[in-house]
Design a protein around this motif. Sequence first.
Motif, PDB file in Angstrom:
ATOM      1  N   SER A  27      76.289  -1.727  18.811  1.00  0.00           N
ATOM      2  CA  SER A  27      75.829  -0.579  17.955  1.00  0.00           C
ATOM      3  C   SER A  27      74.619  -0.087  18.163  1.00  0.00           C
ATOM      4  O   SER A  27      74.311   1.016  18.035  1.00  0.00           O
ATOM      5  CB  SER A  27      76.217  -0.956  16.641  1.00  0.00           C
ATOM      6  N   ALA A  28      73.511  -1.013  18.213  1.00  0.00           N
ATOM      7  CA  ALA A  28      72.171  -0.683  18.516  1.00  0.00           C
ATOM      8  C   ALA A  28      72.122   0.106  19.669  1.00  0.00           C
ATOM      9  O   ALA A  28      71.299   1.089  19.885  1.00  0.00           O
ATOM     10  CB  ALA A  28      71.387  -2.061  18.288  1.00  0.00           C
ATOM     11  N   HIS A  29      72.642  -0.394  20.775  1.00  0.00           N
ATOM     12  CA  HIS A  29      72.599   0.310  21.940  1.00  0.00           C
ATOM     13  C   HIS A  29      73.371   1.735  21.956  1.00  0.00           C
ATOM     14  O   HIS A  29      72.456   2.795  22.331  1.00  0.00           O
ATOM     15  CB  HIS A  29      73.423  -0.213  23.055  1.00  0.00           C
ATOM     16  N   ILE A  30      74.291   1.933  21.163  1.00  0.00           N
ATOM     17  CA  ILE A  30      74.883   3.340  20.866  1.00  0.00           C
ATOM     18  C   ILE A  30      73.890   4.210  19.943  1.00  0.00           C
ATOM     19  O   ILE A  30      73.537   5.405  20.553  1.00  0.00           O
ATOM     20  CB  ILE A  30      76.370   3.264  20.250  1.00  0.00           C
ATOM     21  N   ALA A  31      73.247   3.454  19.088  1.00  0.00           N
ATOM     22  CA  ALA A  31      72.085   4.203  18.344  1.00  0.00           C
ATOM     23  C   ALA A  31      71.019   4.693  19.164  1.00  0.00           C
ATOM     24  O   ALA A  31      70.563   5.679  18.901  1.00  0.00           O
ATOM     25  CB  ALA A  31      71.701   3.491  17.278  1.00  0.00           C
ATOM     26  N   ILE A  32      70.565   3.542  19.922  1.00  0.00           N
ATOM     27  CA  ILE A  32      69.620   4.075  20.732  1.00  0.00           C
ATOM     28  C   ILE A  32      69.764   5.275  21.750  1.00  0.00           C
ATOM     29  O   ILE A  32      68.978   6.372  21.973  1.00  0.00           O
ATOM     30  CB  ILE A  32      69.106   2.893  21.299  1.00  0.00           C
ATOM     31  N   ASP A  33      70.940   5.210  22.728  1.00  0.00           N
ATOM     32  CA  ASP A  33      71.442   6.357  23.213  1.00  0.00           C
ATOM     33  C   ASP A  33      71.438   7.524  22.595  1.00  0.00           C
ATOM     34  O   ASP A  33      70.909   8.513  23.249  1.00  0.00           O
ATOM     35  CB  ASP A  33      72.694   5.759  24.023  1.00  0.00           C
ATOM     36  N   THR A  34      71.996   7.567  21.472  1.00  0.00           N
ATOM     37  CA  THR A  34      72.335   8.960  20.847  1.00  0.00           C
ATOM     38  C   THR A  34      70.949   9.067  20.143  1.00  0.00           C
ATOM     39  O   THR A  34      70.669  10.600  20.380  1.00  0.00           O
ATOM     40  CB  THR A  34      73.142   8.352  19.362  1.00  0.00           C
ATOM     41  N   TRP A  35      69.937   8.378  19.968  1.00  0.00           N
ATOM     42  CA  TRP A  35      68.651   8.760  19.375  1.00  0.00           C
ATOM     43  C   TRP A  35      67.957   9.667  20.528  1.00  0.00           C
ATOM     44  O   TRP A  35      67.236  10.536  20.351  1.00  0.00           O
ATOM     45  CB  TRP A  35      67.815   7.728  18.955  1.00  0.00           C
ATOM     46  N   ASP A  36      68.300   8.979  21.605  1.00  0.00           N
ATOM     47  CA  ASP A  36      67.390   9.343  23.065  1.00  0.00           C
ATOM     48  C   ASP A  36      67.890  10.683  23.328  1.00  0.00           C
ATOM     49  O   ASP A  36      67.277  11.744  23.603  1.00  0.00           O
ATOM     50  CB  ASP A  36      67.560   8.581  23.965  1.00  0.00           C
ATOM     51  N   SER A  37      69.296  10.843  23.288  1.00  0.00           N
ATOM     52  CA  SER A  37      69.860  12.080  23.887  1.00  0.00           C
ATOM     53  C   SER A  37      69.729  13.159  22.735  1.00  0.00           C
ATOM     54  O   SER A  37      69.656  14.439  23.285  1.00  0.00           O
ATOM     55  CB  SER A  37      71.454  11.966  24.240  1.00  0.00           C
ATOM     56  N   HIS A  38      69.872  13.023  21.574  1.00  0.00           N
ATOM     57  CA  HIS A  38      70.024  13.933  20.533  1.00  0.00           C
ATOM     58  C   HIS A  38      68.809  14.243  19.468  1.00  0.00           C
ATOM     59  O   HIS A  38      68.927  15.229  18.869  1.00  0.00           O
ATOM     60  CB  HIS A  38      71.233  13.814  19.608  1.00  0.00           C
ATOM     61  N   VAL A  39      67.772  13.428  19.866  1.00  0.00           N
ATOM     62  CA  VAL A  39      66.574  13.498  18.830  1.00  0.00           C
ATOM     63  C   VAL A  39      65.642  13.783  19.955  1.00  0.00           C
ATOM     64  O   VAL A  39      64.435  14.541  19.979  1.00  0.00           O
ATOM     65  CB  VAL A  39      66.417  12.272  17.806  1.00  0.00           C
ATOM     66  N   LEU A  40      65.125  12.608  20.538  1.00  0.00           N
ATOM     67  CA  LEU A  40      63.924  12.428  21.770  1.00  0.00           C
ATOM     68  C   LEU A  40      64.053  13.721  22.497  1.00  0.00           C
ATOM     69  O   LEU A  40      62.928  14.406  22.849  1.00  0.00           O
ATOM     70  CB  LEU A  40      63.883  11.218  22.261  1.00  0.00           C
ATOM     71  N   ARG A  41      65.183  14.069  23.109  1.00  0.00           N
ATOM     72  CA  ARG A  41      65.113  15.032  24.298  1.00  0.00           C
ATOM     73  C   ARG A  41      65.686  16.467  23.680  1.00  0.00           C
ATOM     74  O   ARG A  41      66.693  17.121  24.335  1.00  0.00           O
ATOM     75  CB  ARG A  41      66.163  14.569  25.435  1.00  0.00           C
TER      76      ARG A  41
END
Length: 65
Positions: free
Chosen positions: A16-30
């Motif tokens: 779940s942490a991995h999914i959150a990190i990936d989502t954060w990277d894709s949809h917030v950081l980038r």
Amino acid sequence: MDNAYNDGYTHEAMHSAHIAIDTWDSHVLRTRCAEEFPDVKKAIEKAAEAMGEVYQLIGQKFKDD
């Protein structure tokens, strides 16, 4: 009832942490927002770093049986 430690719960949290990190990277950081506002990008990166630390900490909790 025995509440023995179960690595399945740790694996689920790590996944779940991995999914959150990936989502954060894709949809917030980038995003254009992060590109446009340096203060926002700095806060986003700080949160990403904290999530990465949580991911690593969870990974250290697996039992060596």
